[in-house]
Design an enzyme around this catalytic site. Structure first.
Site, PDB file in Angstrom:
ATOM      1  CG  ASP A 109      -1.983  -0.987   1.247  1.00 23.36           C
ATOM      2  OD1 ASP A 109      -1.966  -1.872   0.373  1.00 23.36           O
ATOM      3  OD2 ASP A 109      -2.863  -0.898   2.117  1.00 23.36           O
ATOM      4  CG  HIS A 251       2.566   0.247   4.231  1.00 28.17           C
ATOM      5  ND1 HIS A 251       2.336  -0.666   5.227  1.00 28.17           N
ATOM      6  CD2 HIS A 251       1.413   0.920   4.042  1.00 28.17           C
ATOM      7  CE1 HIS A 251       1.079  -0.537   5.649  1.00 28.17           C
ATOM      8  NE2 HIS A 251       0.493   0.418   4.947  1.00 28.17           N
TER       9      HIS A 251
HETATM   10 NI    NI Z   1      -2.496   3.237   3.271  1.00 27.96          NI
END
Ligand code: NI
Length: 284
Positions: A109, A251
């Site tokens: 993400d 991430h």
């Molecule tokens: Ni996010």
């Protein structure tokens, strides 16, 4: 809605409900198990399958055989048959494991990142692994070269809104705009509308999902990589919780995450896991 997309949605909507948390971003243990059991129905891991086979040989069946054996005087032979039945069960268990690979999806993400996404893409390419990138629309606009690489190298791109906003706390109209604006950016690179949406903070709504005609995908393992920034800790979280059809949240904006992701791949590939994009898990 075009036909392809309609069919896509219809087939998997039931499974997807399991991914949605009605009240917040945290997926409870119960929900994780529900997702897992729904996805792994009929497959199971090797250990579980062997145990089940073990249980399928009830003691009283064995006793019955022995009793019959006593009555016809060939007790030892029948007793041996009962034992070999147990071995066959165990063999069948490991056979199933090799026939059907366990699946796992790495999802990243908040990217694309100018420095760490390319580093990650290099590692994924070396290992022949495809991942899923839930990109922020604004970031995608600012990183055309990285976006092109993600697309060209066969990874799946999902929507993580345009400005990384908490859509549950916005008006329906504003939330929809955030999502559609990010979709416009993604379409410029992929040539097609993205199907999957991961609402920032895991805060989605089923009404919005329906409104934008997308499928919300959350996760089953949260590595907390952004908080710990610790390669070993990220890896151990995954190893502790991983099972067939796990969806891992990471991430692609930290060097620790990139190193951990590649280490996880190297270890779990050896253990028989196949790394896939999330559609392969959500669709099955
Ligand atoms: Ni996010």
């Amino acid at each position: 809605m075009n036909t392809k997309k309609y069919v896509y949605r219809t087939v998997i909507s039931a499974v997807l409900l399991l991914f949605l948390t009605g009240t917040g971003k945290v997926i409870t243990e119960t929900e994780k198990q529900a997702v897992s059991s729904a996805n792994s129905a009929g497959q199971g891991n090797g250990a579980g399958t062997e145990q089940e086979h073990g249980r399928m040989l009830p003691d009283d069946r064995g006793e019955q055989k022995e009793m019959q054996a006593d009555s016809d005087g060939s007790g030892e032979q029948k007793g041996t048959h009962a034992d070999s039945g147990g071995q066959k069960g165990a063999e069948a268990g490991s056979g199933e494991e090799t026939r059907e690979k366990k699946k796992i999806a790495l999802t990243f993400d908040d990217g694309p990142d100018s420095e760490y996404t390319p580093m990650l893409l290099d590692g994924l390419a070396e290992r022949g692994v495809k991942a899923t990138f839930f990109v922020i629309g604004k970031q995608a606009e600012e990183q055309p070269e990285v976006m092109k690489r993600i697309v060209d190298e066969g990874h799946l791109i999902g929507n993580h809104t345009y400005n990384h906003v908490d859509i549950r706390h916005m008006t329906q109209t504003a939330a929809k705009e955030e999502i559609l604006k990010a979709n416009e950016v993604i379409i410029k690179y992929t040539g097609e509308e993205p199907c999957f949406l991961r609402p920032p903070f895991g805060n989605g709504t089923s009404r919005l999902e329906k409104d934008v005609e997308m499928i919300q995908v959350l996760w089953t393992i949260d590595t907390m990589d952004w908080a710990c920034k610790n390669e070993a800790q990220i890896c151990s979280t995954v190893y502790r919780e991983v099972k067939d059809n796990s969806i891992i949240l990471m991430h692609d904006e930290y060097p620790t995450t990139v190193r951990a992701a590649l280490r996880v791949i190297d270890k779990l590939q050896k253990e028989g896991y196949e790394f896939v994009t999330v559609d392969k898990i959500v669709m099955d």
